[in-house]
Design an enzyme around this catalytic site. Structure first.
Site, PDB file in Angstrom:
ATOM      1  N   ASP A   4      -2.868  -1.600   9.616  1.00  0.00           N
ATOM      2  CA  ASP A   4      -3.044  -1.593   8.149  1.00  0.00           C
ATOM      3  C   ASP A   4      -3.707  -2.855   7.619  1.00  0.00           C
ATOM      4  OD1 ASP A   4      -1.488   0.704   8.039  1.00  0.00           O
ATOM      5  OD2 ASP A   4       0.366  -0.402   7.649  1.00  0.00           O
ATOM      6  N   LYS A  56       0.835  -1.211   0.000  1.00  0.00           N
ATOM      7  CA  LYS A  56       0.000   0.000   0.000  1.00  0.00           C
ATOM      8  C   LYS A  56       0.860   1.247   0.000  1.00  0.00           C
ATOM      9  CE  LYS A  56       0.855   1.308   4.420  1.00  0.00           C
ATOM     10  NZ  LYS A  56       1.595   2.483   4.776  1.00  0.00           N
TER      11      LYS A  56
HETATM   12  O1  C5P Z   1      -0.524  -1.186  14.090  1.00  0.00           O
HETATM   13  P1  C5P Z   1       0.901  -1.399  13.728  1.00  0.00           P
HETATM   14  O2  C5P Z   1       1.446  -2.670  14.279  1.00  0.00           O
HETATM   15  O3  C5P Z   1       1.181  -1.237  12.282  1.00  0.00           O
HETATM   16  O4  C5P Z   1       1.691  -0.247  14.455  1.00  0.00           O
HETATM   17  C1  C5P Z   1       3.079  -0.283  14.641  1.00  0.00           C
HETATM   18  C2  C5P Z   1       3.498   0.858  15.561  1.00  0.00           C
HETATM   19  O5  C5P Z   1       3.311   2.117  14.880  1.00  0.00           O
HETATM   20  C3  C5P Z   1       2.683   0.978  16.824  1.00  0.00           C
HETATM   21  O6  C5P Z   1       3.222   0.171  17.838  1.00  0.00           O
HETATM   22  C4  C5P Z   1       2.820   2.461  17.141  1.00  0.00           C
HETATM   23  O7  C5P Z   1       4.069   2.734  17.730  1.00  0.00           O
HETATM   24  C5  C5P Z   1       2.834   3.097  15.779  1.00  0.00           C
HETATM   25  N1  C5P Z   1       1.493   3.538  15.342  1.00  0.00           N
HETATM   26  C6  C5P Z   1       0.919   4.647  15.929  1.00  0.00           C
HETATM   27  N2  C5P Z   1      -0.322   5.038  15.546  1.00  0.00           N
HETATM   28  C7  C5P Z   1      -1.000   4.376  14.574  1.00  0.00           C
HETATM   29  C8  C5P Z   1      -0.438   3.251  13.954  1.00  0.00           C
HETATM   30  C9  C5P Z   1       0.824   2.851  14.356  1.00  0.00           C
HETATM   31  O8  C5P Z   1       1.533   5.290  16.802  1.00  0.00           O
HETATM   32  N3  C5P Z   1      -2.209   4.797  14.206  1.00  0.00           N
END
Ligand code: C5P
Length: 310
Positions: free
Chosen positions: A145, A18
């Site tokens: 995502d 993406k």
């Molecule tokens: O949800 P995902 O595992 O992709 O997120 C990885 C990291 O990115 C989270 O642990 C956080 O530190 C950061 N993040 C965030 N806010 C979001 C998505 C991700 O701070 N909306």
């Protein structure tokens, strides 16, 4: 429970990368995530996951971009498969063979893509036949995502990115992705974004998508979309990898309609006017010496798909 009658011996699923056409990062929430408003587009750069029955969890990797991908139970695709088995009350295990084309730690959701693909693959492998609506809560718990990557297309993401609704987007978008030498860690980029905001004592509003961008997508106005690409994580990614600024400048100087850090970076996404323009831009970026490697892709494409070769 034992697997249902429709269980398979081997299932192949292909899932896309993406790019965020717009990524608005709001305030830090109590759960450690940031409130987001984002416009996702799935692009034709794919990882494939082949799932087969096994006595224990197993994972192996192939493809040109595998370094840095965990092979143990922290791997997001394995965690997705295990979460589905748990949610379905199955004692099943699976072997996952992942072929990676999507850059690792590149801001293009490669790990989340593999998780989306693993969910769809194991859903079929175990004959569960769950709908995307049923898979979505599992996907959302595993990563922000992943729900989008189940569906693909062009979509608006809210919450921490996990709440997705499709966006009407006309036209084909031709992308050139400039790959970086070294990846960036998503949590570190968000932390850097926080640090920069604190240092600037910046007020952070609730995020919202730009109406003009949604209008440009509805109209299929690729040039306007190029102008309106926006990423609130870009200053943080550039702060951590200052060399990315020169790549952005080079792509824009070589005729890209717009350029942006993809997600948390460090891949840079350039939008080109068409297929020929994307080819010319790829050649120019490599010839300039500013970029080691590029990938061309088009969007939007569907999310995780069963048996792409069938
Ligand atoms: O949800 P995902 O595992 O992709 O997120 C990885 C990291 O990115 C989270 O642990 C956080 O530190 C950061 N993040 C965030 N806010 C979001 C998505 C991700 O701070 N909306």
């Amino acid at each position: 429970m034992t697997p249902a009658a429709g269980a398979r011996s081997e299932v192949l699923v292909r899932a896309p990368a993406k790019v965020n056409l717009e990524l608005r990062v709001g305030p830090l929430r109590r759960d450690g995530f940031h409130q987001l408003a984002t416009v996702y587009q799935a692009v034709s750069l794919y990882d494939t996951v082949c799932a087969s029955p096994a006595d224990d969890w197993d994972l192996d990797l192939a493809g040109r971009t595998t370094s840095g991908v965990p092979l143990d139970t922290t791997n997001l695709a394995l965690r997705a498969a295990a979460a589905l088995a748990r949610a379905a009350g199955l004692g099943e295990r699976a072997a996952l063979h992942i072929t990676k084309e999507i850059p690792v730690s590149g801001g293009m959701a490669g790990g989340s893509t593999d998780a989306a693909a693993a969910l769809v693959a194991c859903n079929r492998l175990w004959g569960l036949d769950w709908s995307l609506d049923e898979l979505e809560p599992i996907a959302a718990r595993l990563g922000s995502d992943i729900p989008f990557l189940l569906r693909g297309g062009t979509a608006l993401g809210s919450g921490r990115g996990e709440q997705v609704v499709p966006v009407l987007a006309k036209g084909i978008y031709h992308w050139v992705f400039a790959l970086a030498e070294e990846g960036l860690s998503t949590p570190e980029v968000y932390a850097e974004c926080e640090r920069l905001r604190e240092a600037a004592a910046a007020e952070v509003d609730q995020p919202a998508p730009t109406a003009d961008l949604l209008g440009a997508l509805r109209a299929g106005d690729v040039r306007a979309v190029g102008r309106l690409l926006a990423n609130d994580l870009q200053p943080a990614a550039l702060s951590l990898q200052p060399g990315l600024a020169a790549i952005l400048d080079e792509g824009l100087a070589q005729g890209a309609l717009g350029g942006i850090v993809s997600g948390s970076g460090p891949t840079i996404a350039f939008l080109a006017a068409g297929r020929e323009a994307a080819l010319d831009l790829s050649v120019a970026l490599i010839a300039s010496g500013a970029v080691r490697d590029v990938r061309r892709a088009v969007g939007p494409v569907p999310g995780a798909q069963l048996d792409p070769t069938a």
